[in-house]
Design a protein around this motif. Sequence first.
Motif, PDB file in Angstrom:
ATOM      1  N   LEU A  33       0.866  -1.722  -0.022  1.00  0.00           N
ATOM      2  CA  LEU A  33       0.138   0.159  -0.447  1.00  0.00           C
ATOM      3  C   LEU A  33       1.187   1.223  -0.237  1.00  0.00           C
ATOM      4  O   LEU A  33       1.896   1.272   0.681  1.00  0.00           O
ATOM      5  N   ALA A  34       0.474   2.239  -0.670  1.00  0.00           N
ATOM      6  CA  ALA A  34       1.150   4.030  -0.605  1.00  0.00           C
ATOM      7  C   ALA A  34       0.260   4.466  -0.101  1.00  0.00           C
ATOM      8  O   ALA A  34      -1.256   4.503  -1.260  1.00  0.00           O
ATOM      9  N   GLY A  35       0.382   5.376  -0.371  1.00  0.00           N
ATOM     10  CA  GLY A  35      -0.892   7.181  -0.617  1.00  0.00           C
ATOM     11  C   GLY A  35      -0.649   7.196  -2.252  1.00  0.00           C
ATOM     12  O   GLY A  35      -0.407   6.593  -3.227  1.00  0.00           O
ATOM     13  N   GLY A  36      -2.891   7.686  -1.709  1.00  0.00           N
ATOM     14  CA  GLY A  36      -3.265   7.323  -3.067  1.00  0.00           C
ATOM     15  C   GLY A  36      -4.064   6.389  -2.791  1.00  0.00           C
ATOM     16  O   GLY A  36      -5.074   6.435  -3.352  1.00  0.00           O
ATOM     17  N   ASP A  37      -4.109   5.222  -2.737  1.00  0.00           N
ATOM     18  CA  ASP A  37      -4.595   4.600  -2.413  1.00  0.00           C
ATOM     19  C   ASP A  37      -5.786   4.030  -2.017  1.00  0.00           C
ATOM     20  O   ASP A  37      -6.301   4.334  -0.828  1.00  0.00           O
ATOM     21  N   GLY A  38      -7.054   3.368  -2.592  1.00  0.00           N
ATOM     22  CA  GLY A  38      -8.557   3.498  -1.760  1.00  0.00           C
ATOM     23  C   GLY A  38      -8.519   2.196  -0.905  1.00  0.00           C
ATOM     24  O   GLY A  38      -8.273   1.304  -1.485  1.00  0.00           O
ATOM     25  N   VAL A  39      -8.746   1.428   0.085  1.00  0.00           N
ATOM     26  CA  VAL A  39      -8.830   0.965   0.588  1.00  0.00           C
ATOM     27  C   VAL A  39     -10.357   0.466   1.103  1.00  0.00           C
ATOM     28  O   VAL A  39     -11.039   1.442   1.827  1.00  0.00           O
ATOM     29  N   PRO A  47     -20.189  -1.943  11.985  1.00  0.00           N
ATOM     30  CA  PRO A  47     -20.602  -0.374  11.128  1.00  0.00           C
ATOM     31  C   PRO A  47     -20.313   0.247  11.417  1.00  0.00           C
ATOM     32  O   PRO A  47     -19.843   1.410   9.446  1.00  0.00           O
ATOM     33  N   GLU A  48     -20.175   1.563  12.011  1.00  0.00           N
ATOM     34  CA  GLU A  48     -20.083   2.504  11.545  1.00  0.00           C
ATOM     35  C   GLU A  48     -19.147   2.857  12.047  1.00  0.00           C
ATOM     36  O   GLU A  48     -18.009   3.675  11.514  1.00  0.00           O
ATOM     37  N   LEU A  49     -17.677   2.370  12.443  1.00  0.00           N
ATOM     38  CA  LEU A  49     -16.558   1.897  12.100  1.00  0.00           C
ATOM     39  C   LEU A  49     -15.531   1.466  10.460  1.00  0.00           C
ATOM     40  O   LEU A  49     -14.912   1.598  10.162  1.00  0.00           O
ATOM     41  N   THR A  50     -16.940   0.793   9.285  1.00  0.00           N
ATOM     42  CA  THR A  50     -16.387   0.330   8.731  1.00  0.00           C
ATOM     43  C   THR A  50     -16.525   1.349   7.349  1.00  0.00           C
ATOM     44  O   THR A  50     -17.399   1.728   7.308  1.00  0.00           O
ATOM     45  N   GLY A  51     -15.729   0.853   6.586  1.00  0.00           N
ATOM     46  CA  GLY A  51     -15.624   2.395   5.177  1.00  0.00           C
ATOM     47  C   GLY A  51     -14.654   2.291   4.711  1.00  0.00           C
ATOM     48  O   GLY A  51     -13.911   1.289   3.927  1.00  0.00           O
ATOM     49  N   ASP A  52     -14.976   3.012   3.527  1.00  0.00           N
ATOM     50  CA  ASP A  52     -14.380   3.577   1.664  1.00  0.00           C
ATOM     51  C   ASP A  52     -13.158   4.117   2.370  1.00  0.00           C
ATOM     52  O   ASP A  52     -13.468   5.662   3.201  1.00  0.00           O
ATOM     53  N   TYR A  53     -11.557   4.418   3.099  1.00  0.00           N
ATOM     54  CA  TYR A  53     -10.573   5.082   2.806  1.00  0.00           C
ATOM     55  C   TYR A  53      -9.387   5.190   1.930  1.00  0.00           C
ATOM     56  O   TYR A  53      -9.584   4.727   1.647  1.00  0.00           O
ATOM     57  N   ARG A  54      -9.160   6.854   2.168  1.00  0.00           N
ATOM     58  CA  ARG A  54      -7.725   6.613   1.230  1.00  0.00           C
ATOM     59  C   ARG A  54      -6.545   6.611   1.786  1.00  0.00           C
ATOM     60  O   ARG A  54      -6.342   7.813   2.910  1.00  0.00           O
ATOM     61  N   ILE A  55      -5.565   6.823   2.019  1.00  0.00           N
ATOM     62  CA  ILE A  55      -4.472   6.405   2.268  1.00  0.00           C
ATOM     63  C   ILE A  55      -3.822   7.937   1.940  1.00  0.00           C
ATOM     64  O   ILE A  55      -3.641   8.270   0.553  1.00  0.00           O
ATOM     65  N   GLU A  57      -0.970  11.230   1.489  1.00  0.00           N
ATOM     66  CA  GLU A  57      -0.056  10.754   0.648  1.00  0.00           C
ATOM     67  C   GLU A  57       1.629  10.519   1.810  1.00  0.00           C
ATOM     68  O   GLU A  57       2.747  10.901   1.364  1.00  0.00           O
ATOM     69  N   LEU A  58       0.865  11.373   2.775  1.00  0.00           N
ATOM     70  CA  LEU A  58       2.046  10.891   4.141  1.00  0.00           C
ATOM     71  C   LEU A  58       2.235   9.217   4.432  1.00  0.00           C
ATOM     72  O   LEU A  58       2.490   8.778   5.290  1.00  0.00           O
ATOM     73  N   GLY A  59       1.101   8.464   3.706  1.00  0.00           N
ATOM     74  CA  GLY A  59       1.147   7.075   3.784  1.00  0.00           C
ATOM     75  C   GLY A  59       0.253   6.651   5.281  1.00  0.00           C
ATOM     76  O   GLY A  59       0.655   5.531   5.419  1.00  0.00           O
ATOM     77  N   ALA A  60      -0.487   7.521   5.530  1.00  0.00           N
ATOM     78  CA  ALA A  60      -1.485   7.369   6.723  1.00  0.00           C
ATOM     79  C   ALA A  60      -3.308   7.168   6.578  1.00  0.00           C
ATOM     80  O   ALA A  60      -3.000   7.532   5.291  1.00  0.00           O
ATOM     81  N   LEU A  61      -3.588   6.823   7.266  1.00  0.00           N
ATOM     82  CA  LEU A  61      -4.832   6.149   7.084  1.00  0.00           C
ATOM     83  C   LEU A  61      -5.769   6.348   8.241  1.00  0.00           C
ATOM     84  O   LEU A  61      -5.356   6.265   9.845  1.00  0.00           O
ATOM     85  N   GLU A  62      -6.373   7.799   8.290  1.00  0.00           N
ATOM     86  CA  GLU A  62      -7.325   8.280   9.653  1.00  0.00           C
ATOM     87  C   GLU A  62      -8.411   7.417   9.214  1.00  0.00           C
ATOM     88  O   GLU A  62      -9.386   7.415   8.867  1.00  0.00           O
ATOM     89  N   LEU A  63      -8.940   6.522  11.298  1.00  0.00           N
ATOM     90  CA  LEU A  63      -9.841   6.191  11.088  1.00  0.00           C
ATOM     91  C   LEU A  63     -10.791   6.257  12.243  1.00  0.00           C
ATOM     92  O   LEU A  63      -9.970   7.342  13.123  1.00  0.00           O
ATOM     93  N   PRO A  64     -11.945   6.009  12.524  1.00  0.00           N
ATOM     94  CA  PRO A  64     -12.599   6.685  13.287  1.00  0.00           C
ATOM     95  C   PRO A  64     -12.059   6.233  15.037  1.00  0.00           C
ATOM     96  O   PRO A  64     -12.052   4.795  15.096  1.00  0.00           O
ATOM     97  N   SER A 102      -9.863  -0.961  -2.459  1.00  0.00           N
ATOM     98  CA  SER A 102     -10.926  -0.845  -3.417  1.00  0.00           C
ATOM     99  C   SER A 102     -10.529   0.026  -4.801  1.00  0.00           C
ATOM    100  O   SER A 102     -11.339   0.305  -5.651  1.00  0.00           O
ATOM    101  N   ASN A 103      -9.590   0.895  -4.338  1.00  0.00           N
ATOM    102  CA  ASN A 103      -9.049   2.000  -5.694  1.00  0.00           C
ATOM    103  C   ASN A 103      -7.297   2.204  -5.683  1.00  0.00           C
ATOM    104  O   ASN A 103      -7.080   3.016  -5.017  1.00  0.00           O
ATOM    105  N   PRO A 104      -6.595   1.057  -6.273  1.00  0.00           N
ATOM    106  CA  PRO A 104      -4.972   1.496  -6.688  1.00  0.00           C
ATOM    107  C   PRO A 104      -4.849   2.389  -7.189  1.00  0.00           C
ATOM    108  O   PRO A 104      -5.749   2.847  -7.649  1.00  0.00           O
ATOM    109  N   ARG A 105      -3.641   2.408  -6.813  1.00  0.00           N
ATOM    110  CA  ARG A 105      -3.444   4.400  -7.638  1.00  0.00           C
ATOM    111  C   ARG A 105      -3.327   3.722  -9.283  1.00  0.00           C
ATOM    112  O   ARG A 105      -2.743   2.326  -9.482  1.00  0.00           O
ATOM    113  N   PRO A 106      -3.215   5.275  -9.908  1.00  0.00           N
ATOM    114  CA  PRO A 106      -3.092   4.480 -11.516  1.00  0.00           C
ATOM    115  C   PRO A 106      -1.588   4.820 -11.849  1.00  0.00           C
ATOM    116  O   PRO A 106      -1.091   3.972 -11.256  1.00  0.00           O
ATOM    117  N   ILE A 107      -1.945   4.335 -13.111  1.00  0.00           N
ATOM    118  CA  ILE A 107      -0.788   4.002 -13.661  1.00  0.00           C
ATOM    119  C   ILE A 107      -0.183   5.190 -14.803  1.00  0.00           C
ATOM    120  O   ILE A 107      -0.790   5.640 -15.097  1.00  0.00           O
TER     121      ILE A 107
END
Length: 180
Positions: A33-39, A47-55, A57-64, A102-107
Motif C-alpha cells: 500500500l502507498a499514498g493514494g490507495d483507496g481501501v 458498521p460505524e467503523l466500517t467504510g471506504d478510506y484513502r491513504i 500522501e504521508l502514508g497514513a489512514l485516518e480511522l474513526p 478498493s481503488n489502487p493507484r493509477p498507472i
Amino acid sequence: MRVLLIGLLGLLMAACATGEVMTTEGEGLAYRLAGGDGVTVTIFNEPELTGDYRIDELGALELPLAGAVKAAGLTTEELQTEIRQAYLGRYLQDPRVRVEVSNPRPIYVLGEVSRPGEYEYGESLTVMQAVAKAGGFTYRANRSVFYVLHHGGDEEKKYKLTPTTMLQPGDTIRIVQRFF
C-alpha cells in the motif's frame, strides 16, 4: 526428454543473464500500500467503523476513534493487524478486521503512445493492455523494450516487452522511440 530439459535450462539461464527479468505472472509480488490507495476497511459487527478510506500522501489512514494508522509499505494483511492493534482493548474487545484494496493507484503511460497520460489500474494489468488504454503505439515506438519507474522508486528499469509482462499500481511506463 533430456534434450527438452537441456533446452529449457538454457532458456532459463539466458533470461537470467539479461538482467531484464520482470515477472510475467505477478508471482512473488505482494501488493504494498502507498499514498493514494483507496481501501475498504471492514470491522465485523461495527458498521460505524466500517467504510471506504484513502491513504494520505504521508502514508497514513485516518480511522474513526483510532486516529492515524501507518499504512504505507504494508500489505493488506499487515494493515489488518495494525488496525486490530489500534482498536484492541481501547475501543473493542476482539476486533475482527478485513482490509481490501478498493481503488489502487493509477498507472502512467508516457512516450511513444497515441495518448500519454494517467490510466486506471486494473487487476492483472499487462504492459500491452496499458499501451492499448493509451491508444496504442505510435509509428516511431520501439516495440521490443520499455522502461518502468516503480511507485516509490528513484530509477527507471529497462525490460523486454512481452504480452504477459505485468504492471503494479503506481508504475510509470515509458515507451521509447526506435532508432533506425
